[in-house]
Design an enzyme around this catalytic site. Structure first.
Site, PDB file in Angstrom:
ATOM      1  N   SER A   1      41.696  49.075  38.301  1.00  0.00           N
ATOM      2  CA  SER A   1      41.854  47.598  38.116  1.00  0.00           C
ATOM      3  C   SER A   1      41.501  46.964  39.610  1.00  0.00           C
ATOM      4  CB  SER A   1      43.023  47.132  37.706  1.00  0.00           C
ATOM      5  OG  SER A   1      44.090  46.956  38.250  1.00  0.00           O
ATOM      6  N   LYS A   2      41.594  45.449  39.509  1.00  0.00           N
ATOM      7  CA  LYS A   2      41.481  44.579  40.767  1.00  0.00           C
ATOM      8  C   LYS A   2      42.740  45.221  41.808  1.00  0.00           C
ATOM      9  CE  LYS A   2      38.187  42.025  39.956  1.00  0.00           C
ATOM     10  NZ  LYS A   2      37.006  42.485  41.024  1.00  0.00           N
ATOM     11  N   ARG A   3      43.634  45.648  41.209  1.00  0.00           N
ATOM     12  CA  ARG A   3      44.700  46.122  42.164  1.00  0.00           C
ATOM     13  C   ARG A   3      44.375  47.086  43.257  1.00  0.00           C
ATOM     14  NH1 ARG A   3      48.631  48.856  40.258  1.00  0.00           N
ATOM     15  NH2 ARG A   3      47.534  49.270  38.307  1.00  0.00           N
TER      16      ARG A   3
ATOM     17  N   GLY B   1      41.348  47.215  44.592  1.00  0.00           N
ATOM     18  CA  GLY B   1      40.132  46.764  45.424  1.00  0.00           C
ATOM     19  C   GLY B   1      39.238  46.280  44.503  1.00  0.00           C
TER      20      GLY B   1
ATOM     21  N   GLU C   1      29.973  43.978  43.770  1.00  0.00           N
ATOM     22  CA  GLU C   1      30.998  43.695  44.841  1.00  0.00           C
ATOM     23  C   GLU C   1      30.574  44.567  46.020  1.00  0.00           C
ATOM     24  OE1 GLU C   1      35.340  42.606  44.101  1.00  0.00           O
ATOM     25  OE2 GLU C   1      34.769  43.312  42.214  1.00  0.00           O
TER      26      GLU C   1
END
Ligand code: GLU
Length: 474
Positions: free
Chosen positions: A240-242, A244, A250
């Protein structure tokens, strides 16, 4: 033509993330290795969350990765009639039935019984009751009639999976507003698209039994299923975004080569038998087998990814790197719009010298900027270590004078000077090399120093050492 058809079926509710890209890659590799077709289906029936911009973003990311799809993409939002027709057919032959229970009634009965699954109340409505309700304009959902029995399949990754139908309630296939549910749309589309192998995330295992029941009810052969273990971060938690960046776009914007993203995602959870991990798509196609996919969840490790990416950049020919890196250098104000021949040659030398050190194309501009402009600062740790005190200024002053005398500024020539001087001063060559590197690049590490000095040229080297003498020690 082979009869292998696979599909990638993203819901356009966000950009393409790494997990989705990996699913797409496995489908693509499977199709290409079997001479089959790789199709794209946009699952956009949820019109509150689906956005056209995400459709474009997903398509752009797939193209960037080289995942070319066959035929026109199928949009679920354009296929409502087919879904409704399938529902009508199932109602007609008794495989599905109208349900007039309101959400409030369902909630009340659930609370009273403690049972979440549908209690089958509308299963036994008579023809007359149904007609009366429909004529009265009562909202009607349609439920699939799940009969007693066992549903099972042999998953190409997970092996045999059995589900007792008693665990499945009469699920809704069409909502009262006429919109089909995910379960129905997927099956009707997979039939329409002649899908032979459904390769998708493991989070869909819980849907598969329901979908098999629908295939049977619609009288179509059930495709093969292969569910892919999910992607985790190095801490074992779902990616997940946690952890990176998780979006393919991106990574593109960070300057990673698409072939590196492709390669790394492809070997996550599946390593080619010959142990070779750095592979181009053509090489992956030759080696790919669904059966080799590991059942345990795959771990996305940024360090390993960086290694893969660096290996790809190393192997990319200078001409290709030039074409990618030049616009980045221009954008960063390091090179003029139209570099002359000499500058072009210089950029090629720079690429040759530095490509083994970078993991993204952006790093050529970020970490390699000193090839184009004097360093603005000196890396603190390296400066403290390699230019400790005034005694370094004395040594470097002597070296500067000697370098100024040189007509031939080739690597071998500067090497001779530095080695001779260090002998005369009775110090190791490193005592001259490290401060020199710091002065000309601002960094403590970099490419071979003599080659670097030759590439930068006498004028630049002399100027930068003079500047360093006036600014260091810090
Ligand atoms: N649209 C679903 C998803 O994005 C995929 C459905 C499927 O592959 O059956 O997870």
């Amino acid at each position: 033509m082979s009869d292998i058809y696979v599909r990638f079926a993203p819901s356009p509710t966000g950009a393409l993330h790494l997990g989705g890209a990996r699913t797409a890659i496995y489908n693509w590799l499977f199709a290409r290795s079997k001479g089959g077709k790789f199709l794209l289906r946009i699952e956009d029936t949820d019109n509150k969350r689906s956005k056209v911009e995400y459709v474009n973003q997903i398509c752009d990311s797939l193209k960037w990765l080289g995942l070319n799809w066959d035929d026109e993409p199928v949009f679920q939002s354009k296929r409502l009639e087919d879904y409704q027709e399938a529902v009508r057919q199932m109602v007609k032959n008794g495989r599905a039935y109208y349900c007039f229970c309101t959400p409030e009634e369902l909630e009340e009965r659930r609370r009273a019984s403690g049972e979440y699954r549908y209690d089958g109340k509308c299963r036994s409505l008579s023809e007359t009751e149904i007609k009366a309700n429909l004529d009265a304009g009562k909202p009607a959902a349609v439920r699939f009639k799940v009969n007693a029995g066992m549903t099972q399949w042999t998953d190409r990754v997970y092996g045999t999976i059995k589900v007792n139908n008693s665990e499945i309630d009469d699920f809704i296939i069409q909502r009262s507003n006429g919109i089909p549910t995910y379960q129905l749309a997927v099956v009707v589309d997979d039939i329409f698209m002649r899908i032979s192998h459904v390769i998708r995330g493991e989070d869909h295992i819980s849907n598969t039994a329901k979908q098999i029941l629908l295939y049977n009810a619609l009288d179509y052969p059930v495709p093969e299923f292969a569910h892919l273990p999910l992607l985790n971060g190095t801490d074992g938690k779902r990616l997940s975004k946690r952890h990176g960046a998780t979006g393919v776009d991106e990574y593109r914007d960070l300057g990673y080569p698409p072939e590196a993203v492709f390669n790394y995602l492809a070997i996550l959870g599946w390593v080619p038998k010959d142990g070779n991990e750095i592979l181009k798509p053509e090489e992956l196609i030759k080696r790919f087998r669904l059966e080799d996919i590991a059942r345990k969840s795959a771990v996305f490790d940024v360090k390993k990814f960086d290694w893969v990416s660096n290996e790809h950049i190393k192997r990319t020919d200078n001409e290709k790197i030039y074409n990618i890196v030049l616009p980045i250098l221009i954008e960063n104000g390091l090179v003029h719009e139209t570099p002359d021949r000499e500058m072009q040659k210089y950029i090629f030398k720079f690429i040759d010298l530095m490509k083994s050190r970078f993991r993204t194309y952006r790093q050529f501009a970020e970490l390699g900027s000193y090839f184009f402009k004097d360093p603005e600062k000196y890396e603190g740790k390296a400066a403290r270590k390699n230019w400790k005190n005034e005694s370094v200024n004395q040594r470097m002053q002597t070296l500067l004078e000697a370098l100024k005398e040189l007509d031939d500024f080739s690597g071998s020539s500067t090497e001779r000077v530095i080695r001779q001087l260090s002998e005369q001063m009775e110090i190791s060559a490193g005592k001259l090399i490290h401060p020199t590197r710091l002065a000309v690049s601002g960094y403590g590490v970099g490419p071979g120093i003599f080659e670097l000095l030759e590439t930068l040229g006498k004028e630049t080297v002399v100027r930068r050492i003079e500047t360093a003498l006036s600014k260091l020690p810090q």
